[in-house]
Design a protein around this motif. Structure first.
Motif, mmCIF file in Angstrom:
data_model
loop_
_atom_site.group_PDB
_atom_site.id
_atom_site.type_symbol
_atom_site.label_atom_id
_atom_site.label_comp_id
_atom_site.label_asym_id
_atom_site.label_seq_id
_atom_site.Cartn_x
_atom_site.Cartn_y
_atom_site.Cartn_z
ATOM 1 N N ILE A 152 20.431 16.690 -5.747
ATOM 2 C CA ILE A 152 20.996 17.102 -4.468
ATOM 3 C C ILE A 152 20.255 16.294 -3.413
ATOM 4 O O ILE A 152 19.027 16.266 -3.389
ATOM 5 C CB ILE A 152 20.820 18.608 -4.210
ATOM 6 C CG1 ILE A 152 21.543 19.416 -5.282
ATOM 7 C CG2 ILE A 152 21.339 18.978 -2.816
ATOM 8 C CD1 ILE A 152 21.276 20.913 -5.229
ATOM 9 N N VAL A 153 21.023 15.608 -2.565
ATOM 10 C CA VAL A 153 20.439 14.725 -1.557
ATOM 11 C C VAL A 153 20.845 15.194 -0.171
ATOM 12 O O VAL A 153 22.008 15.498 0.072
ATOM 13 C CB VAL A 153 20.919 13.269 -1.774
ATOM 14 C CG1 VAL A 153 20.344 12.353 -0.706
ATOM 15 C CG2 VAL A 153 20.549 12.784 -3.158
ATOM 16 N N GLU A 154 19.869 15.249 0.728
ATOM 17 C CA GLU A 154 20.136 15.549 2.128
ATOM 18 C C GLU A 154 19.678 14.342 2.931
ATOM 19 O O GLU A 154 18.625 13.765 2.665
ATOM 20 C CB GLU A 154 19.355 16.773 2.570
ATOM 21 C CG GLU A 154 19.600 17.114 4.011
ATOM 22 C CD GLU A 154 18.321 17.315 4.794
ATOM 23 O OE1 GLU A 154 18.425 17.415 6.023
ATOM 24 O OE2 GLU A 154 17.239 17.349 4.211
ATOM 25 N N GLY A 155 20.502 13.923 3.882
ATOM 26 C CA GLY A 155 20.131 12.773 4.685
ATOM 27 C C GLY A 155 21.161 12.465 5.751
ATOM 28 O O GLY A 155 21.923 13.340 6.166
ATOM 29 N N HIS A 156 21.182 11.211 6.164
ATOM 30 C CA HIS A 156 22.128 10.771 7.186
ATOM 31 C C HIS A 156 22.647 9.381 6.815
ATOM 32 O O HIS A 156 21.976 8.624 6.105
ATOM 33 C CB HIS A 156 21.473 10.752 8.568
ATOM 34 C CG HIS A 156 20.292 9.837 8.661
ATOM 35 N ND1 HIS A 156 19.047 10.197 8.212
ATOM 36 C CD2 HIS A 156 20.172 8.574 9.109
ATOM 37 C CE1 HIS A 156 18.202 9.200 8.402
ATOM 38 N NE2 HIS A 156 18.869 8.193 8.949
ATOM 39 N N PHE A 157 23.854 9.063 7.276
ATOM 40 C CA PHE A 157 24.449 7.769 6.967
ATOM 41 C C PHE A 157 23.972 6.710 7.944
ATOM 42 O O PHE A 157 23.747 6.968 9.123
ATOM 43 C CB PHE A 157 25.977 7.847 7.001
ATOM 44 C CG PHE A 157 26.560 8.473 5.770
ATOM 45 C CD1 PHE A 157 26.391 7.904 4.519
ATOM 46 C CD2 PHE A 157 27.299 9.641 5.862
ATOM 47 C CE1 PHE A 157 26.927 8.475 3.383
ATOM 48 C CE2 PHE A 157 27.855 10.216 4.737
ATOM 49 C CZ PHE A 157 27.673 9.635 3.497
ATOM 50 N N LEU A 158 23.842 5.493 7.425
ATOM 51 C CA LEU A 158 23.452 4.330 8.207
ATOM 52 C C LEU A 158 24.343 3.173 7.780
ATOM 53 O O LEU A 158 24.570 2.972 6.584
ATOM 54 C CB LEU A 158 21.981 3.995 7.923
ATOM 55 C CG LEU A 158 21.411 2.752 8.580
ATOM 56 C CD1 LEU A 158 21.292 2.972 10.093
ATOM 57 C CD2 LEU A 158 20.048 2.431 7.995
ATOM 58 N N THR A 159 24.864 2.438 8.731
ATOM 59 C CA THR A 159 25.694 1.274 8.424
ATOM 60 C C THR A 159 24.809 0.035 8.430
ATOM 61 O O THR A 159 24.161 -0.265 9.430
ATOM 62 C CB THR A 159 26.818 1.112 9.460
ATOM 63 O OG1 THR A 159 27.588 2.319 9.484
ATOM 64 C CG2 THR A 159 27.723 -0.040 9.103
#
Length: 135
Positions: free
Chosen positions: A75-82
């Motif tokens: 299970i991964v929690e994070g934020h998207f980055l382009t």
């Protein structure tokens, strides 16, 4: 206006994570995991789609990935980055999930359970602050 960039996904590792150490001391890992989406179609059939997510982890989160194997549930929690780059005169873009927390999940009797066999501690990929929730 409120901006929120928070993602929580559960999936299986596509390959064994490769954990690297930079000369500066920073520990990092790029890894991929597969997220399945199951649904019932209009004609009543169960169908599924799989999304492959590219992820990046640093320091304690990356160190916690050592020893995890292909197929393991996380299970991964994070934020998207382009991320963008140029190669051979061509521009490329890739969406990457930057991990704030990674939790490895042990399956026991067909149900997911995030606890070790002994001691009842969570097998977390982050080795940092124990007060921090897994997601």
């Amino acid at each position: 206006m409120l901006d929120l960039s928070k993602v929580v996904l559960a999936g299986r590792l596509v390959f064994d994570p490769d954990v690297r150490r930079a000369a500066s001391g920073t520990v990092w890992s790029m890894f991929s995991f597969a997220v399945n989406h199951r649904y019932k179609s209009k004609n009543g059939e169960f169908r599924g789609d799989t999304a492959f997510v590219r992820a990046k982890a640093f320091n304690g989160e990356a160190e916690g990935l050592e020893g995890l194997k292909k197929g393991q549930l996380i299970i991964v929690e994070g934020h998207f980055l382009t991320e963008t780059w140029e190669k051979n005169g061509e521009n490329h873009t890739q969406l990457v999930l930057v991990c704030d927390s990674v939790l490895s999940v042990a399956l026991r009797n067909g149900s997911a359970r995030a606890a070790e066999e002994k001691g009842g501690e969570e097998p977390r990929a982050d080795k940092g602050d124990e007060e921090k929730p897994p997601f």
